[in-house]
Design an enzyme around this catalytic site. Structure first.
Site, PDB file in Angstrom:
ATOM      1  CD  GLU A 190       7.553  -3.028  -3.959  1.00  0.00           C
ATOM      2  OE1 GLU A 190       8.221  -2.003  -4.222  1.00  0.00           O
ATOM      3  OE2 GLU A 190       6.338  -3.129  -4.207  1.00  0.00           O
ATOM      4  NE  ARG A 205       9.738  -1.131  -9.228  1.00  0.00           N
ATOM      5  CZ  ARG A 205       8.796  -0.233  -8.991  1.00  0.00           C
ATOM      6  NH1 ARG A 205       8.574   0.170  -7.756  1.00  0.00           N
ATOM      7  NH2 ARG A 205       8.095   0.273  -9.978  1.00  0.00           N
ATOM      8  CE  LYS A 213      -8.466   2.023  -2.004  1.00  0.00           C
ATOM      9  NZ  LYS A 213      -7.151   1.485  -1.655  1.00  0.00           N
TER      10      LYS A 213
END
Lengths: 577, 577
Positions: A325, A353, A249
């Protein structure tokens, strides 16, 4: 070279040229994101992978579905969007996410985690039904891989009897470092210890679901990626494949490599304002000091939500479940059944969600869970999939739920103090940041509003939340020049409404202002309040009309969408004449 | 014996007595469900397991969380609810689902699939935080085990660093036979072929997530279950365990054993009405005959949704993904990107799970997916967790979505014909069944309403959906005796509203009627429509006030909640005087 590259040119490039191209992409992404804001380190990590995918596969004939979309910049630069790329995330410009309306090389719009495998399966199934022939690829980061949708999609791979390529781009991060057992399993697959690795592979979870697993490879090694993808492309004719690659990353930009969480998302905006998240963090720490029942739950956004320090201070009372979530919501509800006092902090857009779990698990059981709904209202540059403008609409019809909206950061703190003794479901919604303090700061009483400015008795502005109150104050200033004085009320509870105050309003014009969709929001509750009263009132709602809101600056968007002090003042002036 | 059984008596019973007790429970369940309706075969299958659990564990000190709750009757009979059991699913009676308000032996309210592992983990985590000591057990059927929440919960088991017992009661059925790879894996674990079974176990998926796996055992073998649970109870002190048992759905009642899908849920009601689902099935078959783009998607309810014949006729264009509502929604959206025309049929209450995917995947991409929302409105005996009264509220604020509500089954058919050429997101919501046909049946035009009765010009009743229209007609009949003639309008589109017709209404009183929550529903859109018009109208909304709706008969509940012809007529009569 990148600026005008055609598909044919790309396809005929040598490895050396492709490597140079990758560097060019990396530079373009870095310079653009540092200027415009955006997702930096995740996109930098996926450069070689994107080049290899575009080299090996035949887009747009073949289809590529991103998960969340934090890795799509290189793909955009390779598919005709170099010239417009300086408009990234700006109003009318290139989206920071895949967007079908933007290019035929964007196949599926995303923004929330875990949808890519389902979408790829749907596209592949449609291909089969229509008797067509192309490759379908889903590209997912290991962070999204925690989401339950992945499992639902995996579970139906054999059932759908179709074939896709799933590339897991494993960089060990969601936005924060990835957590959970699936992540540990992915790590095991990448083990240096050959025995452990072999053991993990032989018993591949993925095989159980019908995927052939192939990994782990260095996703930043362009040559390797091209070979692998060419090989996998052949295998796709007969089977579904998971290709597991590891990337770095922030690759190629050392500050990002060393600070991947900090540089996941770069904000293009100013930071003169106070972040509501900081207030959440510090206030919750103070409350938790005195109240052992308090626990904090997040879904992979601990730092952005202001809770890093809380998590450090109270590790045993903190849970980051990854991008899950729904699970987070149920954890809160069930902990509350045992007498704990859970706070679930989440962005407004991602709270969508949890809708069913808010209804069933929290509210139908009337449990004292506090939803801290951050980034509510227009959120800006991330566009349609990230605007937090629906929460008042989907929350307001849920029974047992109290909904509070602070007028400023100080009132947010007071609302959190109020929440500590509030023994029922509560949602507090707030924008990312605010600048002002309005009026005095009294103790919060459930369902009680505050009169900020007393007016002439003709116009009452019911303003909900800091942004609305800012507009109301500014409009009052404009109007004072015309000797019109509206009453301005801080409507800090959307539910319950302050019926006493509403009953006392003799003004003919009631004007509601909120940073939420018109339908089902605060204004619609006020319309309902006055609907059967024969008071001859005229109610005007300032809120967002029934359209998805594109990317842009927050103030710019609000103004475009009719939420401005001028619009508010103009409405009143028109009714004066 | 069962009637007054105490915990102490139960604990001191011999195996023989416990077996007799099980038979008594089975008889009581069967006779009650045949009388009252309810979930029969799933509950019959879980009798021995429930007896064993209550014998071995120390409830309510220990905690038991059911998934969905279709297996809780035996547990209820064993924990003080024998005498009241004849009120099962009746108004004010024993709930068909676990309910904390009903008994301290019900620990977590459920109704939608996949929540049990999350809830058990939350309860266990709360126990650890509070330094308490008890066992936490989740009991889940293999059908629910398909849901993505399971994966999210599994993923965080190690993270939460806690211990639970998860019992998988594997009867091979959701409501329909369970589908998908996880089900195949569970079957593999039960293989008679020892080599295959051993292989499956050695590479247990569950082990990857931190569970010790133990299975497969006959869950109808009471002695075995008691031994196993006693053993597992010990192991729980140091680790989390999955106990995999196989039971026979409908056990002990041969008609159920042979017809588990048909006897999963027994309806206590009459069946003189036409089921909307039948109309869906037959109409969709006709449409699909001519239109190759049409596909049908369900989440484990194919038969109840009327789609069995469609699935038989067009297997290649049909998908039942198991209890995976979110995944089903994305499959539809992604198939639509490829030019297909997907119909997602689902109960209103379960559509709540798809809220985010409706917003992001279907509507923000403006894709022509049709949501067939069955069991909308009050659904009756299943109570709070199953009422379909929020769909208009959570759907109406979603941009790009058209919402239609048929006045009767024939109009539903016409709406489906309309949907075939409609190239954008569409939701059609309807109750389980209807009895009447109202007025003529013209071709459906988007956003156009129908005047059913012309009135005197003072009262206009805007009725949304068959139940509302039935009330409006009945009220008109009552009122005709007093020479009051309201206009009655079939408001068959909730979105867009028929602005032409609304503009033409000169009536002072506008009365809205809908089988949905007041907040955010049809009436609130009408309130908004008239809010800023200085017409001096009085608008009265007949809809459900802001409370969860308990179990009861449909008409009974509607009347209790103020949705009756009398209430409607009374309102008008009061305003006459």
């Amino acid at each position: 070279m990148l600026e005008n590259i055609t598909r044919a040119q790309l396809k005929s490039m040598t490895l050396k040229e492709l490597l140079a191209l990758s560097e060019e992409i990396r530079e373009k992404i870095t310079s653009t994101v540092l200027e415009n804001g955006g997702h930096l380190s995740s996109n930098l990590g996926a450069v070689e992978l994107s080049v290899a995918l575009n080299f090996v596969f035949d887009f747009p004939h073949d289809k590529l579905v991103f998960d969340v979309g934090h890795q799509c910049y290189a793909h955009k630069l390779l598919t005709g969007r170099y010239k417009a790329f300086n408009t990234l995330r700006k109003k009318g410009g290139i989206s920071g996410f895949p967007k079908r309306e933007e290019s035929e090389f964007d196949f599926y719009n995303v923004g929330h985690a875990g949808t890519s495998v389902s979408a790829a399966l749907g596209i592949a199934k449609a291909r089969d039904i229509k008797g067509e022939n192309f490759n379908v690829i889903a590209l997912i980061g290991d962070g999204s891989f925690n989401n339950g949708l992945i499992y639902e999609a995996f579970n139906s791979l054999r059932l759908l009897n179709t074939r896709i390529l799933l590339i897991i781009n494993d960089n060990g991060m969601s936005i924060a470092p990835t957590v959970g057992s699936m992540h540990e399993y992915l790590q095991l697959l990448s083990e240096n210890d050959e025995r452990k690795q072999k053991n993990a592979r032989n018993s591949s979870i993925f095989g159980r679901f019908g995927f052939a697993y192939d990994g782990v490879y260095d996703g930043n090694d362009l040559e390797k990626m091209i070979c692998k993808l060419q090989e996998v492309k052949e295998r796709l004719k007969t089977e579904s494949v998971i290709l597991h690659v590891v990337t770095k990353k922030g690759k190629g930009y050392s500050f990002c490599e060393e600070n991947p969480e900090m540089t996941h998302g770069i904000s293009g905006g100013n930071s003169a304002e106070t972040e509501y998240s900081q207030v959440l963090g510090s206030t919750l720490i103070n409350l938790a000091e005195k109240d052992e029942r308090i626990v904090a739950v997040t879904a992979a956004m601990t730092s952005s939500l202001g809770l890093s320090e809380f998590f450090g201070r109270y590790p045993e009372r903190s849970v980051d479940v990854g991008i899950c979530e729904e699970h987070a919501t149920i954890l809160c509800a069930s902990m509350a059944t045992q007498g704990l006092k859970p706070y679930y902090a989440v962005y407004s857009t991602f709270l969508q969600r949890s809708y069913d779990e808010i209804v069933i698990d929290i509210c139908s059981q009337n449990l004292p869970v506090t939803l801290c709904v951050d980034r509510a209202g227009v959120s800006g540059a991330d566009g349609e999939t990230h605007q937090g403008v629906f929460d008042l609409s989907f929350l307001s019809s849920v029974p047992n739920l109290t909904i509070a909206v602070p007028k400023d950061v100080k009132e947010f703190e007071n609302m959190l103090l109020f929440s500590a003794d509030f023994n029922a479901p509560l949602a507090i919604r707030y924008p990312r940041s605010g600048r002002n303090l309005y009026g005095s700061h009294d103790k919060i009483v459930c369902g009680k509003w505050e009169k900020l400015l007393s007016g002439d008795g003709k116009y009452a502005v019911l303003a909900c939340g800091e942004r609305a109150i800012t507009l109301a104050y500014k409009a009052a200033e404009i109007l004072s020049e015309k000797n019109i004085r509206p009453t301005v009320i801080n409507a800090r509870f959307v539910k319950p409404l302050d019926r006493d105050m509403l009953d006392g309003l003799n003004d003919k014009f009631i004007i509601t202002v909120e940073d939420n969709a018109l339908i089902g929001g605060f204004g619609s509750l006020i319309n309902g309040y006055f609907a059967d009263k024969n008071g001859g009132k005229i109610i005007k709602n300032f809120a967002y009309s029934d359209k998805f809101i594109p990317q842009g600056g927050v103030s710019e968007l609000m103004e475009d969408l009719g939420l401005s002090a001028d619009a508010l003042a103009d409405y009143i002036i028109e009714n004066e004449n």
